[in-house]
Design an enzyme around this catalytic site. Structure first.
Site, short mmCIF file in Angstrom:
data_model
loop_
_atom_site.label_atom_id
_atom_site.label_comp_id
_atom_site.label_asym_id
_atom_site.label_seq_id
_atom_site.Cartn_x
_atom_site.Cartn_y
_atom_site.Cartn_z
N ASP A 31 0.99 -1.15 0.20
CA ASP A 31 -0.03 0.58 0.30
C ASP A 31 1.04 0.77 -0.50
N ASP A 57 4.13 1.65 -4.04
CA ASP A 57 3.11 2.19 -5.35
C ASP A 57 3.07 0.57 -6.01
N ILE A 58 1.82 0.52 -6.66
CA ILE A 58 1.97 -0.96 -7.19
C ILE A 58 2.72 -0.36 -9.13
N ALA A 80 -5.86 -1.40 -4.89
CA ALA A 80 -5.01 0.07 -5.34
C ALA A 80 -6.16 0.71 -5.92
N THR A 132 -15.42 -1.91 -9.74
CA THR A 132 -16.93 -0.83 -9.82
C THR A 132 -18.16 -1.59 -10.83
N ASP A 133 -19.18 -0.89 -10.06
CA ASP A 133 -20.03 -1.10 -11.09
C ASP A 133 -20.50 0.37 -11.70
N GLU A 134 -19.34 1.27 -10.86
CA GLU A 134 -20.07 2.66 -11.87
C GLU A 134 -19.23 2.81 -13.96
N TYR A 158 -13.09 9.12 -12.49
CA TYR A 158 -12.74 8.05 -11.36
C TYR A 158 -13.30 6.73 -12.45
N LYS A 162 -11.52 3.60 -13.80
CA LYS A 162 -12.38 2.31 -14.00
C LYS A 162 -11.46 1.40 -15.09
N ILE A 214 -26.80 17.04 1.38
CA ILE A 214 -27.25 16.51 -0.21
C ILE A 214 -27.01 16.87 -1.89
N ARG A 290 -23.14 17.05 -7.98
CA ARG A 290 -22.26 16.95 -7.81
C ARG A 290 -21.85 17.03 -9.80
N GLY A 292 -22.42 16.00 -13.55
CA GLY A 292 -22.43 14.44 -14.60
C GLY A 292 -22.37 13.43 -13.70
P1 NAD Z 1 -9.74 3.13 -0.33
O1 NAD Z 1 -9.78 4.65 -0.92
O2 NAD Z 1 -10.09 2.82 0.96
O3 NAD Z 1 -8.70 2.73 -0.41
C1 NAD Z 1 -7.73 2.46 -1.80
C2 NAD Z 1 -6.06 2.44 -0.64
O4 NAD Z 1 -5.49 2.00 -2.12
C3 NAD Z 1 -5.60 3.29 0.44
O5 NAD Z 1 -5.00 2.61 1.41
C4 NAD Z 1 -4.63 3.57 -0.65
O6 NAD Z 1 -2.94 4.34 -0.25
C5 NAD Z 1 -4.24 2.64 -1.34
N1 NAD Z 1 -3.47 2.95 -3.04
C6 NAD Z 1 -3.53 4.01 -3.28
N2 NAD Z 1 -3.03 4.15 -4.70
C7 NAD Z 1 -1.85 3.25 -4.28
C8 NAD Z 1 -0.97 2.88 -5.39
N3 NAD Z 1 -0.77 3.86 -6.35
N4 NAD Z 1 -0.20 2.12 -4.90
C9 NAD Z 1 -0.31 1.18 -3.44
N5 NAD Z 1 -1.19 1.91 -2.98
C10 NAD Z 1 -2.06 2.50 -3.00
O7 NAD Z 1 -11.08 2.36 -1.86
P2 NAD Z 1 -11.68 1.80 -1.29
O8 NAD Z 1 -12.84 2.27 -1.46
O9 NAD Z 1 -11.14 0.38 -0.73
O10 NAD Z 1 -11.73 0.72 -2.95
C11 NAD Z 1 -11.19 -0.33 -2.77
C12 NAD Z 1 -11.10 -0.45 -3.92
O11 NAD Z 1 -12.63 -1.12 -5.27
C13 NAD Z 1 -10.77 0.04 -5.64
O12 NAD Z 1 -10.43 -0.47 -6.26
C14 NAD Z 1 -12.28 0.90 -5.79
O13 NAD Z 1 -12.36 1.13 -7.01
C15 NAD Z 1 -13.05 0.08 -5.52
N6 NAD Z 1 -14.89 -0.32 -5.70
C16 NAD Z 1 -14.99 0.26 -4.05
C17 NAD Z 1 -16.25 0.28 -4.28
C18 NAD Z 1 -16.42 1.42 -2.25
O14 NAD Z 1 -18.21 1.70 -2.34
N7 NAD Z 1 -15.48 2.24 -2.29
C19 NAD Z 1 -16.90 0.08 -4.71
C20 NAD Z 1 -17.09 -1.07 -5.96
C21 NAD Z 1 -15.31 -1.20 -5.36
O1 DAU Z 2 -21.06 2.59 -7.02
C1 DAU Z 2 -19.15 1.89 -6.47
C2 DAU Z 2 -18.59 3.56 -6.51
O2 DAU Z 2 -19.38 3.71 -4.89
C3 DAU Z 2 -17.15 3.02 -6.18
O3 DAU Z 2 -16.57 2.39 -7.39
C4 DAU Z 2 -16.74 4.28 -5.57
O4 DAU Z 2 -14.77 4.25 -4.88
C5 DAU Z 2 -16.95 4.35 -4.41
O5 DAU Z 2 -16.83 5.63 -3.59
C6 DAU Z 2 -18.56 5.26 -3.99
O6 DAU Z 2 -18.96 5.99 -5.46
P1 DAU Z 2 -20.21 6.95 -4.87
O7 DAU Z 2 -19.79 8.44 -5.93
O8 DAU Z 2 -21.99 6.41 -5.57
O9 DAU Z 2 -20.26 7.14 -3.70
P2 DAU Z 2 -19.94 8.10 -2.87
O10 DAU Z 2 -20.37 7.88 -1.08
O11 DAU Z 2 -19.38 9.38 -3.26
O12 DAU Z 2 -21.63 8.77 -2.94
C7 DAU Z 2 -23.05 8.37 -2.92
C8 DAU Z 2 -23.94 9.21 -3.74
O13 DAU Z 2 -23.98 10.08 -2.19
C9 DAU Z 2 -23.84 9.59 -4.68
O14 DAU Z 2 -25.02 9.91 -5.20
C10 DAU Z 2 -23.48 10.78 -4.00
C11 DAU Z 2 -24.21 11.53 -2.69
N1 DAU Z 2 -23.44 11.90 -2.47
C12 DAU Z 2 -22.63 12.00 -1.55
C13 DAU Z 2 -21.46 12.95 -0.57
C14 DAU Z 2 -20.12 12.44 -0.68
C15 DAU Z 2 -24.34 13.40 -1.31
O15 DAU Z 2 -25.40 13.72 -1.59
N2 DAU Z 2 -23.53 13.93 -0.68
C16 DAU Z 2 -22.07 14.13 -0.19
O16 DAU Z 2 -21.78 14.53 0.68
#
Ligand code: NAD
Ligand code: DAU
Length: 351
Positions: A31, A57-58, A80, A132-134, A158, A162, A214, A290, A292
């Protein structure tokens, strides 16, 4: 031995907790420890011989190549990434560097190692890419949920980064035969979630008496999955997934953002009532949308259910209760992550 990248982040650290609760197979966590990486998430494994943290770093081929050659893992699981959509809008550079170039370098380092293995080890090796589903874009209200066959239509920097990484992983399988697996998951929530994301941000802002922001009309829909269910799904895909396949992972729990925030407020009203008996709902504030902003995500998780026998254990209600309780029980963790860089981000994003 497995190597996990990004294991100090939200999902990676929950994955390592789940892994070490179920297996004695050692884990190396590579990490970079960006703002999102927090070794404290794994402090209970500090003196556990099954766990090693390597800061790096990866994209560092020399480091990754030497880690692979020294430890001879049977799998690399790539968590990562830069993961926050709003940050990718303010500054996409790091997203391109880590999510696209970083994944490319990691694939090349892994391929170099994989080429040195004997035939049996080559066949058994796995590169599991967590995505991710995004990548599928945004759904209309009546569209069916995303299936693995949906076209890629990423909308944010983002999501595009991905999507690009998923394509690289696919190509490394088709061209070089690297045994890859890809998972595309919906929104996670749970312990150790960095409070830039909606659910932890709202819990902590509510408790601090701050606005609960929101975006837009709050009618955007996300499909929420408890993070430990995601971790179990990844373990299942690693053990039983078919090489070259992708698996969608989701909780089948579609909620509008407004209803998520209202539910958090209702739980907090019970668990931590305000002295004046008013509701946390009064702190809800509609702010600028936000750019887009994707309207709706939803996952069809039938493939992983029917082919690999995975289903979530938590409902949104049960998972959210545990999550809120975890934030109430861990004020020290909260205090550590909400200092420094975090304050600057909040100022930049919310003014
Ligand atoms: P996060 O941002 O909490 O954690 C990311 C981690 O990656 C951190 O520990 C960071 O230090 C490390 N990192 C960043 N750049 C790096 C690099 N160049 N080399 C090595 N380490 C590095 O993210 P998360 O929410 O835990 O998401 C993890 C994975 O799952 C991501 O690939 C994200 O796209 C995917 N994902 C997240 C969600 C979600 O809801 N959070 C949903 C679906 C998929
Ligand atoms: O769908 C999977 C994705 O979910 C992951 O790939 C991403 O890493 C993860 O961050 C997450 O993305 P979202 O953009 O959906 O998550 P976030 O928590 O940022 O926002 C969730 C929803 O809430 C989104 O529609 C934006 C809205 N939001 C978010 C924030 C931070 C608000 O309305 N207010 C806020 O302050």
């Amino acid at each position: 031995m497995i190597i996990v990248t990004g294991g100090a982040g939200f999902i990676g650290s929950n994955f390592i907790h789940t892994w070490l609760a179920n297996s004695d197979e050692p884990v190396i966590n590579l990490d970079k420890l960006t703002y999102a990486g927090n070794p404290e998430n794994l402090s209970i494994f500090q003196s556990d011989s099954r766990y090693t943290l390597v800061r790096g770093d990866i994209g560092d081929r020399q480091l990754v190549g030497s880690l692979l050659a020294t430890h001879q893992p049977r799998a690399v699981i790539n968590f990562a990434a830069e993961s926050h959509v709003d940050r990718s809008i303010h500054g996409p550079d790091e997203f391109i560097t880590t999510n696209i170039n970083g994944t490319f370098h990691l694939l090349e380092s892994t391929r170099g190692f994989w080429d040195t293995l004997n035939q049996e080890a080559k066949q058994n090796f796995r590169f599991l890419h967590v995505s991710t589903d995004e990548v599928y874009g945004s759904l209309n209200p009546d569209d069916p949920p995303f299936r693995e066959t949906n076209p890629y239509e990423p909308n944010s920097p983002y999501a595009a980064s991905k999507a690009a990484s998923d394509h690289l992983v696919r190509a490394w399988h088709h061209t070089y035969g690297l045994p890859v697996l890809t998972t595309n998951c919906s929104n996670n929530y749970g312990p150790y979630h960095f409070p830039e994301k909606l659910i932890p941000l709202v819990i902590l802002n509510a408790l601090a008496g701050k606005a609960l922001p929101i975006y837009g009309d709050g009618q955007q829909v996300r499909d929420w999955l408890y993070v430990r269910d995601h971790a179990r799904a990844i373990m299942r895909v690693l053990e039983r997934g078919q090489v070259g396949q992708t698996y969608n992972i989701g909780g089948n729990q579609e909620k509008t953002n407004l209803s998520v925030v209202q539910t958090i407020c209702a739980h907090l009203d019970q668990l931590r009532p305000k002295p004046d008996q008013s509701s946390y709902r009064d702190q809800i504030t509609f702010v600028q949308d936000r750019p887009g902003h994707d309207r709706r995500y939803a996952i069809d998780a039938n493939k992983i259910k029917h082919e690999l026998g995975w289903e979530p254990e938590e409902t949104f209600e049960s998972g959210l209760k545990q999550t809120i309780q975890w934030y109430l029980d861990n004020p020290q963790w909260v205090a550590h992550v909400t200092s420094g860089e975090y304050r600057q981000w909040v100022q930049k994003q919310y003014g």
